[in-house]
Enzyme design. Structure first.
Site, PDB file in Angstrom:
ATOM      1  N   ASP A 252      12.574  50.072  55.115  1.00 31.47           N
ATOM      2  CA  ASP A 252      12.149  48.678  55.168  1.00 31.47           C
ATOM      3  C   ASP A 252      11.239  48.510  56.372  1.00 31.47           C
ATOM      4  OD1 ASP A 252      11.927  45.894  54.636  1.00 31.47           O
ATOM      5  OD2 ASP A 252      13.970  45.903  53.840  1.00 31.47           O
ATOM      6  N   HIS A 294      11.132  41.438  41.635  1.00 30.64           N
ATOM      7  CA  HIS A 294      11.132  40.048  41.158  1.00 30.64           C
ATOM      8  C   HIS A 294      10.470  39.106  42.162  1.00 30.64           C
ATOM      9  CE1 HIS A 294      15.066  38.169  42.978  1.00 30.64           C
ATOM     10  NE2 HIS A 294      14.404  38.851  43.883  1.00 30.64           N
TER      11      HIS A 294
END
Length: 387
Positions: A252, A294
């Site tokens: 990340d 998403h």
């Protein structure tokens, strides 16, 4: 018997609340209720819902839920003395919130906690409310003007969407979050809130046969790479179940990482920007993306998928997309609202099976199988491989 105008179609009664865990309540009240209060204003009886959500936000800012839990029963006068707010304002706010079981009025101006009060007193839930009010609500409020200006088309540019229109910024939503330390803290607390009462994908996806069996025994080879994995909840859960399975890599942006504590010796942190950089860990058995795609329009998703695909080994590596799988017909309310919320936040989308097939094909990946969660309206796994 429901009282008229107490919103029985949306608000669970105490017997239902008592039968659910507090984590389920977090899902019901943080996701379903506040978003529906903005999106689903369809009838005159729905008018008070935005007012209820606003009152909950003010109560959070004043710490009312925490004080009610810690000092119950407590009067509006005592709450005013503790918080510095006007007693009359506190009474008016809690009077409304009590109609939706956010608190219980045991006598005039005296308040006691309900299961919802206890949930709302949790810092991660408070963080979620603040985040929603800061970003999601303004984005949804700006929707009429945005769509009128953009010809009533879905946003396809993460730097020119509803959030950008509302907040007058050209940053993506995630860049905007990263630029505000307080918002970033709330976002990380909110996103770290876990799955609630829903089953983990480890409960229903065949980990043994699809990941562990046939995995390379070389300790330098990664077993699972969690792309955009934040605080590492998925890998921590995986390690607890399979403590000697293999190398686990958490990727990340540096700002999203947190101290892994006792798991820092078994989970390797690799700073990685999946939009701007090629996947640095090559040939892993599985690349996991949990609620990543998403958040993004199709063209961004293709870029993310192509970056992962470049590191995959054909015939060995798997791509596991842990995402919502929206039915072509008969979508549940939660999925439909999540779809609108993701569109508002960053131009994202909750996708159907056909949309997932198309997206994978655009990135040169082959769909292997859809794995459905046993939870109603729950997320599934879209399993894919490199062609």
């Amino acid at each position: 018997m429901p009282v008229e105008n107490e919103f029985p179609r949306e608000l669970p009664n105490h017997s239902l609340i008592s039968s659910k865990s507090q984590m389920t309540l977090q899902s019901i009240w943080l996701f379903r209720y506040p978003v529906s209060s903005i999106v689903c204003v369809q009838f005159p009886t729905d008018f008070p819902k935005p007012v209820l959500a606003l009152s909950a936000r003010i109560a959070i800012d004043l710490g009312l839920f925490t004080h009610i839990v810690q000092k119950c029963p407590i009067t509006s006068r005592s709450l005013a003395a503790i918080t510095g707010a006007e007693e009359l304002l506190i009474t008016r706010i809690l009077r409304l919130l009590s109609t939706a079981h956010f608190a219980e009025e045991t006598s005039t101006g005296t308040w006691a906690p309900t299961p919802i009060t206890k949930t709302m007193a949790k810092e991660e839930i408070a963080a979620g409310y603040r985040f929603i009010c800061h970003m999601v609500v303004p984005a949804l409020q700006s929707a009429p003007g945005y769509f009128q200006h953009h010809g009533y088309s879905c946003p396809t540019d993460a730097k020119d969407g509803l959030v950008q229109h509302a907040l007058q910024t050209k940053k993506t939503s995630f860049e905007y979050i990263m630029s505000d330390p307080h918002l970033l803290k709330d976002f990380n607390l909110f996103m770290g809130n876990g799955m609630g009462a829903r089953k983990s994908w480890l409960d229903w996806y065949p980990v043994q046969s699809n990941i562990l069996d046939g995995a390379d025994a070389d300790p330098d080879k990664a077993l699972i790479v969690d792309v955009g994995g934040g605080k590492g909840h998925d890998l921590i859960a995986f390690h607890k179940r399979y403590p000697n399975a293999g190398r686990l890599v958490l990727e990340d942006l540096p700002a999203a990482f947190d101290d892994l504590g006792q798991y820092s010796m078994v989970i390797e942190k690799v700073p990685h920007d999946f939009l701007a950089e090629a996947q640095p860990v090559k040939g892993a058995k599985a690349y996991l993306c949990h609620h990543i795609l998403h958040d993004w329009p199709d063209n961004y998703c293709v870029r993310i998928l192509e970056g992962i695909s470049s590191a995959m080994t054909p015939g060995y590596s798997k791509l596991l997309l842990h995402e919502g799988i929206v039915p072509e017909k008969g979508v549940c309310q939660f999925q439909a609202m999540s779809d609108i919320a993701t569109m508002a936040c960053n131009g994202g989308m909750e996708r159907t099976r056909e949309q997932w097939r198309t997206l994978l094909h655009m990135a040169g990946l082959q769909l292997i199988r859809f794995w459905n969660s046993p939870d109603e309206g729950g997320d599934g796994i879209i399993e894919a491989a490199k062609v």
